[in-house]
Design a protein around this motif. Sequence first.
Motif, PDB file in Angstrom:
ATOM      1  N   UNK A 136      40.123 -13.817 -68.887  1.00 49.82           N
ATOM      2  CA  UNK A 136      41.114 -12.939 -69.594  1.00 49.82           C
ATOM      3  C   UNK A 136      42.245 -13.464 -70.256  1.00 49.82           C
ATOM      4  N   UNK A 137      41.800 -14.739 -70.782  1.00 52.58           N
ATOM      5  CA  UNK A 137      42.663 -15.151 -71.795  1.00 52.58           C
ATOM      6  C   UNK A 137      42.605 -14.703 -73.042  1.00 52.58           C
ATOM      7  N   UNK A 138      43.851 -14.736 -73.736  1.00 46.70           N
ATOM      8  CA  UNK A 138      43.883 -14.355 -75.205  1.00 46.70           C
ATOM      9  C   UNK A 138      42.681 -14.999 -76.073  1.00 46.70           C
ATOM     10  N   UNK A 139      41.928 -14.520 -76.476  1.00 41.02           N
ATOM     11  CA  UNK A 139      40.886 -15.221 -77.509  1.00 41.02           C
ATOM     12  C   UNK A 139      40.528 -14.680 -78.708  1.00 41.02           C
TER      13      UNK A 139
ATOM     14  N   UNK B 119      47.598 -11.999 -72.046  1.00 42.63           N
ATOM     15  CA  UNK B 119      46.393 -11.870 -71.480  1.00 42.63           C
ATOM     16  C   UNK B 119      45.514 -10.857 -72.030  1.00 42.63           C
ATOM     17  N   UNK B 120      44.267 -10.794 -71.944  1.00 43.00           N
ATOM     18  CA  UNK B 120      43.224 -10.047 -72.573  1.00 43.00           C
ATOM     19  C   UNK B 120      42.287  -9.713 -71.674  1.00 43.00           C
ATOM     20  N   UNK B 121      42.644  -8.909 -70.557  1.00 43.64           N
ATOM     21  CA  UNK B 121      41.656  -8.777 -69.710  1.00 43.64           C
ATOM     22  C   UNK B 121      40.518  -8.109 -70.123  1.00 43.64           C
ATOM     23  N   UNK B 122      39.198  -8.421 -69.498  1.00 44.20           N
ATOM     24  CA  UNK B 122      37.899  -7.848 -70.130  1.00 44.20           C
ATOM     25  C   UNK B 122      36.913  -7.836 -68.895  1.00 44.20           C
TER      26      UNK B 122
ATOM     27  N   UNK C 125      45.851  -9.943 -62.249  1.00 47.25           N
ATOM     28  CA  UNK C 125      45.075  -9.512 -61.443  1.00 47.25           C
ATOM     29  C   UNK C 125      43.803 -10.058 -61.995  1.00 47.25           C
ATOM     30  N   UNK C 126      43.723 -10.412 -63.285  1.00 47.96           N
ATOM     31  CA  UNK C 126      42.386 -11.066 -63.813  1.00 47.96           C
ATOM     32  C   UNK C 126      41.909 -12.368 -63.221  1.00 47.96           C
ATOM     33  N   UNK C 127      43.149 -13.210 -62.860  1.00 47.37           N
ATOM     34  CA  UNK C 127      42.873 -14.191 -62.470  1.00 47.37           C
ATOM     35  C   UNK C 127      42.248 -14.118 -60.801  1.00 47.37           C
ATOM     36  N   UNK C 128      42.848 -13.280 -59.969  1.00 43.04           N
ATOM     37  CA  UNK C 128      41.861 -13.237 -58.855  1.00 43.04           C
ATOM     38  C   UNK C 128      40.559 -12.524 -58.836  1.00 43.04           C
ATOM     39  N   UNK C 129      40.584 -11.761 -59.847  1.00 45.86           N
ATOM     40  CA  UNK C 129      39.360 -11.327 -60.141  1.00 45.86           C
ATOM     41  C   UNK C 129      38.220 -12.359 -60.467  1.00 45.86           C
ATOM     42  N   UNK C 130      38.920 -13.176 -61.562  1.00 48.52           N
ATOM     43  CA  UNK C 130      37.773 -14.474 -62.007  1.00 48.52           C
ATOM     44  C   UNK C 130      37.489 -15.337 -60.598  1.00 48.52           C
ATOM     45  N   UNK C 131      38.471 -15.476 -59.812  1.00 50.83           N
ATOM     46  CA  UNK C 131      38.574 -16.367 -58.627  1.00 50.83           C
ATOM     47  C   UNK C 131      37.262 -15.788 -57.814  1.00 50.83           C
ATOM     48  N   UNK C 132      37.442 -14.561 -57.590  1.00 52.26           N
ATOM     49  CA  UNK C 132      36.620 -13.545 -56.563  1.00 52.26           C
ATOM     50  C   UNK C 132      35.098 -13.852 -57.278  1.00 52.26           C
TER      51      UNK C 132
END
Lengths: 122, 713
Positions: B114-117, B175-178, B207-214
């Motif tokens: 989810x980082x800007x890219x 952030x750039x969620x995806x 939220x993207x960070x916890x999703x990523x971690x999950x």
Amino acid sequence: MLDANPKNVFSDPPPEQGARSRATGAERARAQGLDAGGRRTLVDLRSGERGVVAAILGGGSLRRRLAALGLVKGVGVEVDRSAPLGDPRAYRLMGYLLSLRNSDAARIVVEAAPPDGSERHS
Amino acid sequence: MNAIQKDRTVTVALVGNPNSGKTTLSNQITGSRDSVGNYPRVTVARKQRSLRHAGWTITLVDLPGAYSLTSRTPDEKVTRDTLQDQRPDIVINVIDAGNLTRSLFLTTQIIEMGLPRIHVLNMMDEAERRGMAFDLDVLSKLLGGPVVPMVARRGRGGDALLDAIVDVAGREITAMPGRIAYDSHLDAAIGQVESHIAELHPDMLERTRSRWLAIKLLEGDDEILRREDDHQGLMIQVAEARAGLERTHGESVETMLADARYGFAHGVVLEATRRPGRLDSRIALSSRLDGLLLNRVLGLPLFLFFLWLMFEATFTLGAYPMDWIDAGAGWVGERVAAAMPEGLVRGLVVDGVIAGMGGTIIFLPNIVILFFFMAVLSETGYLARSAFLLDRVMHAFGLHGKAFIPLVMGFGCNVPAILATRTIESERTRLLSILVNPFITCSARLPVFILFAGAFFAEWAGTVVFLMYVFSIVVAMGAAVLLGRTVVRGGAEPFVMELPPYRLPTLGSILFHMWEKAWGFIKKVTGVILVGSILIWFLQAFPRDLPRVDAFDDRLAALDAAPPGPDRDAEMARLANERARLRMAESYLGRVAGAAQPALAPLGLGWMDTVAILTGFVAKEVVVASYAVMFAQGAETTEEDTTLRDALAGSMTPPVALGFMTFILLYTPCLSTVAVIRRETESWRWTAFSVLFSLTVAYAMALAVVNIARVVL
Ligand SMILES: Nc1nc2c(ncn2[C@@H]2O[C@H](COP(=O)(O)OP(=O)(O)O)[C@@H](O)[C@H]2O)c(=O)[nH]1
């Protein structure tokens, strides 16, 4: 960091011991209980022959590694050539060359490729 | 770290598959260049460089190549941890346009982070030659973030990339969620783990960070699991979810995730490709080259031939400029000596600085030529082939095909070589490769061999030097087997490596590669070696007040007053010689060496050799410099026109010389190597082990060599 054995419930079964054994890759894989059960694996393909990945046996970390390089179910793989000493071999998939030791290739079960080459991700 | 707008600075991280052109790209846009290699993952350490564009300061972080963001290799760990924990403002995702499907596997994980890219579609020249065309707007929509087509090698698209960076930075996006679409059960499990994480880490706002971690936890990423280890409830939840999914789907979670990611990649490729590539002529050519270079019969002989060619060229071609440098240093020394009054300062400048540096800089041509070949090998893609060719052999020694490249690089310098072991996945094989690397004779040891082989085995000099190289390999391999069976136990690792297509190296990057190494060497000479030379000179020039030495002066003065004649001259020369030797023996250096010398006496080595060995701990280049300094003084007082080589030839017997070369070959690497071993193993224990182990091996081997040579020669 370079401690030998990270204790972790999720880590792989210990990889093969005694790399010095003369056993072929397939035998070794079988000895680890990763028998392809009579099905053909990548090592059984002859040079130039094509197959489609049907399953990958064994540990999660090898599986993750192979997946990162494109080896997942449904991918067409062709044997490009062997190293002069017969091991490792180079395979062509997704338009690039990947080299694998025979002992690892023996964990990748393949099916015959459809003759028209219509498999996924070719 | 998001201070973006205020001071108009932005940190961008370059991420991409090995060999996607990250190094080339970063060199292009920053205008400087360092090693670019066509060998997967040559950019090892994290590098940061800044540049200015449109009023912004852009800090570019080069990350090691990665195929995935799962902590599988040390390299991928560095990349993943940097993205995850340091959160650069923008990620630049470098994609090889000709290898789109595979590259998108990594991209899916960057999206999930989810980082800007910004996505760079690199190698567009190769893709265009194959007739490929992409719909960049569609690509940009599907991947999130702008897409910039580039040909990094020619600098095409560099400005567009910089503009895109500034544009994204200016929009202050943090952030750039995806999302990647997963199977509904898997998605549900991710959701549950995600909310659990959000409870445990309330500080994690996005939220993207916890999703990523999950996702990473469910994927069984060892590192992430270890980090969350103290949250027992979470661990149990993850383990149960994994088991449940595997039961209901008959497939591991890794497989389900990988399938979904490739499904996504495949969909993107289908939608964004306007024209698929024709059969690649590059691949066809590459394949024909492989037919020769990896040939069953010719492959290995050709490889050995290239290796031989590399060394032949390094040493025979290198001999010419070496003569010029030698003459130049001598000329400078004479001029300076003539211009300065006799005394301590002149001694320091002429015998310390000029002799020491001249004796080291002379090997610059060898190093430049060697690195020319290394650069060509790695740029063309042949270096990776060599790992393929030799894996079977390396495997027999408990190593890995990938360990071959670091070993070969060790012939240049052990420091980058040990850094290059980061490409090895298994920590055990990596540790082994680090521990045996110092036995590989680096270019700094070459001066010693050339000097000694020339002095003692004039006609066979080339052969003797070659034998030292062979011996170096034999010892390294023997050590690998020994250590692999004793102190560094563990299982083997899979050999999974990409063979990149052959590419013509660009002259520019090869020249810069050589320039960089030459410059590194010169810096070392002016830094470590200069300090070393001065220190050694000081230690052997002091103390000044030595009554026993001064006694000689009276006798010499008396002889000088006597009527001239051949007898008198011979006696004077003899006395002067004796005086010089006594002077050295009573100096600080002589005293230290004298104390240490008994330990080396079984090798037939005297105190001067002990001095050389002691100083060699600093850097192996200093060994020759030490002899130069020590003999310069002797030569001055004996008034004989002796070169270093002739002076040496009189100081020991050929068997002892062989033993000495063996010791120099094998004993503790230079301080820089010790430092890098410490850094890479992250362990003082292994560092101390490495030092002691190489000292022991050096001593034992040298002892054996001396005694065998005494019988044979
Ligand atoms: N044809 C072509 N080759 C490129 C391009 N960019 C890089 N290369 C070559 O690709 C190889 C790998 O590049 P490198 O920068 O080392 O990749 P890295 O491993 O991602 O750092 C080198 O031989 C480069 O010269 C490009 O845009 N077009």
